[in-house]
Design a protein around this motif. Structure first.
Motif, PDB file in Angstrom:
ATOM      1  N   PRO A 194     -42.140  60.581   3.781  1.00 36.02           N
ATOM      2  CA  PRO A 194     -42.118  60.116   5.317  1.00 36.02           C
ATOM      3  C   PRO A 194     -40.866  58.964   5.131  1.00 36.02           C
ATOM      4  O   PRO A 194     -40.548  58.231   6.068  1.00 36.02           O
ATOM      5  N   ASP A 195     -40.341  58.216   4.165  1.00 33.15           N
ATOM      6  CA  ASP A 195     -39.732  56.766   4.363  1.00 33.15           C
ATOM      7  C   ASP A 195     -38.816  57.284   3.614  1.00 33.15           C
ATOM      8  O   ASP A 195     -37.924  56.785   4.267  1.00 33.15           O
ATOM      9  N   LEU A 196     -37.599  59.101   4.104  1.00 33.67           N
ATOM     10  CA  LEU A 196     -36.479  59.653   3.710  1.00 33.67           C
ATOM     11  C   LEU A 196     -36.036  59.453   4.778  1.00 33.67           C
ATOM     12  O   LEU A 196     -36.898  60.163   5.611  1.00 33.67           O
ATOM     13  N   LEU A 197     -35.115  59.352   4.154  1.00 30.17           N
ATOM     14  CA  LEU A 197     -33.969  59.931   6.029  1.00 30.17           C
ATOM     15  C   LEU A 197     -33.774  61.366   5.993  1.00 30.17           C
ATOM     16  O   LEU A 197     -33.354  62.060   4.900  1.00 30.17           O
ATOM     17  N   LYS A 198     -34.064  61.705   7.001  1.00 36.93           N
ATOM     18  CA  LYS A 198     -34.378  63.439   7.279  1.00 36.93           C
ATOM     19  C   LYS A 198     -33.292  63.848   7.933  1.00 36.93           C
ATOM     20  O   LYS A 198     -32.272  62.992   9.054  1.00 36.93           O
ATOM     21  N   PHE A 220     -28.251  53.167  -7.625  1.00 40.44           N
ATOM     22  CA  PHE A 220     -29.558  53.044  -6.815  1.00 40.44           C
ATOM     23  C   PHE A 220     -28.892  53.075  -5.188  1.00 40.44           C
ATOM     24  O   PHE A 220     -28.223  52.904  -4.725  1.00 40.44           O
ATOM     25  N   CYS A 221     -29.997  54.225  -4.771  1.00 38.21           N
ATOM     26  CA  CYS A 221     -29.960  54.225  -2.950  1.00 38.21           C
ATOM     27  C   CYS A 221     -30.710  53.888  -2.355  1.00 38.21           C
ATOM     28  O   CYS A 221     -32.356  54.093  -2.821  1.00 38.21           O
ATOM     29  N   ASN A 222     -31.111  53.136  -1.092  1.00 37.04           N
ATOM     30  CA  ASN A 222     -31.752  53.370  -0.525  1.00 37.04           C
ATOM     31  C   ASN A 222     -32.110  54.203   0.576  1.00 37.04           C
ATOM     32  O   ASN A 222     -31.542  55.823  -0.044  1.00 37.04           O
ATOM     33  N   ASN A 223     -33.632  54.065   0.847  1.00 38.36           N
ATOM     34  CA  ASN A 223     -34.063  55.435   1.440  1.00 38.36           C
ATOM     35  C   ASN A 223     -33.355  55.991   2.434  1.00 38.36           C
ATOM     36  O   ASN A 223     -33.739  56.840   3.021  1.00 38.36           O
ATOM     37  N   ASP A 224     -32.855  54.372   3.801  1.00 36.72           N
ATOM     38  CA  ASP A 224     -32.545  55.178   5.022  1.00 36.72           C
ATOM     39  C   ASP A 224     -30.385  55.499   4.171  1.00 36.72           C
ATOM     40  O   ASP A 224     -29.713  54.792   5.743  1.00 36.72           O
ATOM     41  N   ILE A 238     -29.480  59.746  -9.527  1.00 39.57           N
ATOM     42  CA  ILE A 238     -30.979  59.080  -8.091  1.00 39.57           C
ATOM     43  C   ILE A 238     -32.019  59.404  -7.683  1.00 39.57           C
ATOM     44  O   ILE A 238     -32.664  58.442  -7.860  1.00 39.57           O
ATOM     45  N   LEU A 239     -32.678  60.371  -8.540  1.00 40.98           N
ATOM     46  CA  LEU A 239     -33.459  60.810  -9.207  1.00 40.98           C
ATOM     47  C   LEU A 239     -34.342  59.696 -11.200  1.00 40.98           C
ATOM     48  O   LEU A 239     -33.410  59.604 -11.432  1.00 40.98           O
TER      49      LEU A 239
END
Length: 912
Positions: free
Chosen positions: A622-626, A309-313, A422-423
């Motif tokens: 949009p909610d993923l860390l870029k 599990f990995c948060n979007n940020d 992760i995916l």
């Protein structure tokens, strides 16, 4: 007796009356001039009503004229006679045009204070009068108290203190009301849109919007390139280039896109994008399939892969090579040590490198040393002795499983690493299948976008003189010539071959918002919290001579930007700000400038950081860390003359992604004759120091002992002048190259301005190397590394990676030697104000500022250069752990997956 008393009383009363009369005369004479001023100012204030007469046939203001700006009364012409007592704002008509400059006379802040002063004087006068009357009544009371009428006079004498108090109270309240009315009248006057002040005497109203006015002070300070006539015809707010604080903090005021893309063009672009990325997606899928097969052989059955599990940020990086992990990887269940699939493959093959940390440190030998003097004593031991890195064995097990890294490498060394994801399971293989289905038809149309086209030969700029080469000219169109879709094909033709592209006049299609550094700094300070604003008073700049950070007052830095700075010995002090403002969100701190920059970007299908359809970097959810792709501002000093040491440069480096750089502003700083003379003397001093250190270094080389025995004996006898005669001074070679450099490099073709016409516009000198020349370039830098200076002006004695170390700048002398020894040369050209330079990924480049420059750059990832991004990612993961360029900031594999997924989604919607 009564007659005598009556006579005395009359005499005493006459005396009191005379005293009071003299006091009144004194007061009147003292206040006469003040009363006259007050009367005049009162008439002005009561009459100052802002009004304009609406006329269906004429938009001009119906105001009286005057010949010059004055605070005195002006006699009106018969055409502008008005009723007495009605003062109005006055205007002056410019003789060259019909625009109106409104003079709001007499209501300045100083005049309001003057009126308040006069009112206080009047109040004090009334108070003195009331005190005098009270004294008179008290005297009468005292006199009558001794006579027969004491009882009759008691009521009158007892009421006089109360009456004086009431008069003072009434005077104070009247003064308060008058001051309040004056303040209200001043506040009701129209405000300058720029400074929001209403006490300005002369303002220029806009004839277009009929609502905005700008004072002359703000026009001169913040819009020096505009005249009052232009402001009156169309104000900065109407032109969309107003740089007041309110407008600079607003976004969405202008349209950033240059051209609306049709649905058929979108389909064409998306197919081209998917087809370009499909081979790399297949590589990622194949790599994961092999790892799953190894896991199946370890477990003896089809593996069930647990999700990590990995948060979007959050970003997941390999603990060994610092590469971004996009999906499958191995993780330690005990210490959470994570390993990417590339490192797993290297461990099984026995080719994993240790990636030991760098221990070399540059030594500060003092300011005198940096300017050619003797060094301070220092310890050679730490600078030279690095020792061999400790070799730690880390091998895979016989079944292909891998244990956690040893403790020396950051792991626990106890547990077997487990395969994690992760995916969702199978999402990449499913994505590959969809992509194949979509681009399986009509692929020829997608390919045709990159067919070579011979059009646009008149839009080229010569940048090199390689013999037998066809790429000496760079594609250099004007901004107004690339609005058609055909020019995108011309761009792709050169871009796919890894050639830089220059676009002229990029700022001509914008609203011409000011890029003055002080304008941006003012907007920045007004758009942050108080704590951050306090921190903005100082900036961390890079001293180009020492290659170190220095703290300097922000005001002093920007003053040096326009006026220049120098050391005590007159050597120019070059400072630069990198990645300014210091934030990942340029658009949040400077939203208006961000919109202006995006609107100036050419070929927005690629370069737009928000909506570029062929820009992979915008495809993230949009909610993923870029990754931080910019925009970023680079502000630096500069000088036309090549100093050789301490130049304002961006040293040789290679970006992981594509980039576009626009020169938005320059400021030329002239050097005095005294400073130029000092520079030449210091250059000779630098040369003597270079030669001395070269001879000392040769003594340490065993193969040069015999030659050095002769040279060392004659070193002290030769002196500096003999050394200059023996060895060519770098400036001599630079002067020889300057003759050819000042000539038009290859001469620009018809349709382009000549070099002489644009000298004042040139701001930066670029050198961009071809990808195929990188290996020879690296070899040259390793061979001549000791001839370059880096931190604290120390010679470069250690080279990890010649380009990624970013410690080399090739001067004119070195570029000449490079061509003589290895037969390669870069594309060299001067960037003018308003020009956008496109730099392909994988092309090493360097920049020297010829003037104080403000540049704005943004990174993007084009489908044509994904291969180079992957190659650079592999290079960076081989660098030592503490290397400055080691981190995988781009996350190109993750970008490929999300870009294809987003393109497939958009394409399916358009087709349906």
């Amino acid at each position: 007796m009564d007659a005598v008393i009556s006579k005395q009383d009359r005499h005493r009363g006459d005396g009191d009356h005379n005293v009071q009369k003299m006091r009144r005369i004194s007061n009147v004479s003292w206040l006469a001039s003040k009363r006259q001023v007050h009367k005049t100012l009162k008439n002005r204030v009561n009459g100052k009503i802002w009004k304009r007469e609406e006329d269906d046939d004429d938009d001009e203001w119906s105001l009286p004229t005057r010949t010059k700006n004055s605070s005195k009364k002006v006699k009106l012409t018969p055409a502008f006679e008005f009723s007495k007592g009605n003062g109005i704002p006055k205007k002056r008509l410019n003789k060259r045009s019909s625009f109106v400059v409104v003079d709001l006379e007499g209501d300045s802040e100083d005049e309001v204070l003057e009126q308040a002063c006069i009112m206080n004087i009047r109040a004090r006068k009334r108070a003195r009068t009331s005190d005098s009357e009270a004294v008179k009544r008290n005297h009468m009371y005292t006199r009558l108290e001794n006579g027969d009428f004491a009882n009759a006079s008691l009521g009158t004498s007892s009421s006089s203190p109360s009456s004086a108090s009431d008069m003072k109270s009434n005077g104070s309240s009247s003064r308060t009301r008058t001051m309040r009315n004056l303040k209200a009248k001043i506040e009701a006057r129209p405000k300058c849109h720029q400074c929001m002040k209403n006490e300005r005497k002369i303002v220029v109203p806009c004839k277009k919007c009929k609502s905005k006015i700008y004072c002359v002070q703000c026009i001169k300070q913040w819009y020096p390139q505009m005249t009052e006539e232009e402001i009156a015809e169309q104000c900065p707010y109407c032109r969309r280039n107003c740089n007041c604080n309110a407008c600079l903090h607003s976004s969405g005021l202008i349209k950033t896109s240059k051209r609306d893309i049709t649905d058929s063009e979108k389909i064409q672009h998306l197919k081209y994008l998917i087809k370009s990325l499909l081979p790399f997606l297949e590589q990622i899928c194949e790599e994961q399939t092999q790892e799953m097969q190894i896991e199946a052989s370890i477990q003896g059955s089809s593996p069930e892969i647990a999700e990590n599990f990995c948060n979007n940020d959050e970003r997941v990086y390999c603990n060994h090579c610092a590469t971004s992990i996009v999906d499958l990887h191995r993780s330690c269940p005990k210490c959470a040590y994570e390993l990417c699939l590339s490192c797993c493959h290297e461990i099984r093959e026995g080719s994993l490198s240790s990636r030991a940390e760098m221990k070399f440190q540059y030594v500060d030998r003092g300011s005198d040393y940096m300017h050619g003097g003797d060094p301070l004593p220092f310890d050679f031991e730490n600078a030279e002795d690095q020792g061999e890195p400790t070799v730690v064995l880390w091998n895979a097990n016989d079944d292909g499983s891998i244990s956690c890294a040893p403790k020396e490498m950051g792991g626990c060394g106890d547990c077997v690493l487990e395969l994690r994801r992760i995916l969702p399971m199978g999402c990449i293989s499913e994505l590959k299948k969809k992509a194949r289905d979509l681009v399986g038809f009509d692929t020829e149309r997608a390919d045709s976008m990159c067919n070579n086209s011979e059009a646009g030969r008149e839009m080229l700029r010569s940048a090199a003189s390689r013999e037998g080469s066809k790429d000496n000219y760079l594609y250099c169109p004007a901004m107004n010539d690339i609005q058609e879709v055909e020019e995108l094909v011309h761009f792709q033709k050169h871009w796919v071959k890894g050639e830089p592209v220059i676009v002229r006049d990029a700022l001509e299609v914008t609203t011409h918002l000011s890029w003055e550094p002080m304008v941006m700094w003012r907007a920045l300070c007004e758009n942050v919290d108080p704590e951050t604003r306090a921190n903005m008073s100082e900036v961390k700049a890079i001293d180009c001579l020492a290659s170190c950070e220095v703290e300097i007052s922000t005001c002093q830095f920007f003053k040096g930007y326009t006026e220049g700075r120098r050391y005590e010995n007159f050597w120019p002090e070059m400072l630069k700000l990198k990645d300014w403002p210091p934030s990942d969100k340029f658009e949040d701190l400077l939203p208006r400038h961000c919109d202006e920059f995006i609107s100036a970007l050419p070929f927005q299908e690629y370069s737009d950081p928000k909506a570029g359809i062929l820009n992979l970097a915008v495809k993230f959810p949009p909610d993923l860390l870029k990754p931080d792709m910019g925009p970023k501002t680079y502000i630096a000093y500069g000088t036309t003359e090549e100093l050789g040491r301490g130049d304002s440069v961006t040293k040789l480096h290679c970006d992981m992604s594509d980039a576009v750089n626009i020169l938005t502003h320059t400021s030329e700083v002239a050097l005095s004759e005294e400073q130029q003379t000092a520079i030449q003397q210091l250059k000779r001093k630098h040369l003597a120091q270079d030669e001395k250190e070269r001879l000392e270094q040769d003594k340490l080389d065993h193969h040069s002992i015999e030659q050095l025995s002769d040279c060392s004996g004659s070193w002290k006898e030769m002196g500096v002048s003999k050394i200059i005669e023996t060895e060519k001074h770098p400036s001599q070679i630079s002067e020889q190259l300057e003759l050819s450099h000042n000539q038009p490099r290859g001469a620009t073709l018809p349709g382009l301005p000549s070099e002489g016409e644009t000298d004042n516009m040139c701001g930066a000198l670029w050198d961009i190397f071809r990808r195929e020349d990188v290996s020879k370039l690296e070899e040259y830098l390793r061979k001549h590394s000791m001839e370059f200076r880096h931190t604290y002006c120390s010679p470069v004695k250690q080279v990890v990676h010649p380009i990624h170390d970013q410690c080399f700048y090739l001067t004119s002398e070195h570029k000449k030697k490079l061509k003589e020894e290895f037969g390669i040369e870069p594309w060299t050209f001067e960037q003018r104000v308003g020009e956008a330079v496109f730099i392909p990924a994988g092309c090493p480049h360097q920049v020297r500022n010829l003037k104080s420059c403000t540049k704005v750059a943004v990174d993007f990832v084009s489908p044509e250069n994904v291969q180079e991004c992957l190659r650079l990612t592999k290079e960076l993961r081989q660098l030592p752990k503490n290397h400055r360029a080691r981190e995988d900031k781009l996350e190109i594999k993750k970008m490929i997956i999300y870009a294809i997924a987003e393109a497939i989604k958009d394409l399916e919607e358009l087709i349906q």
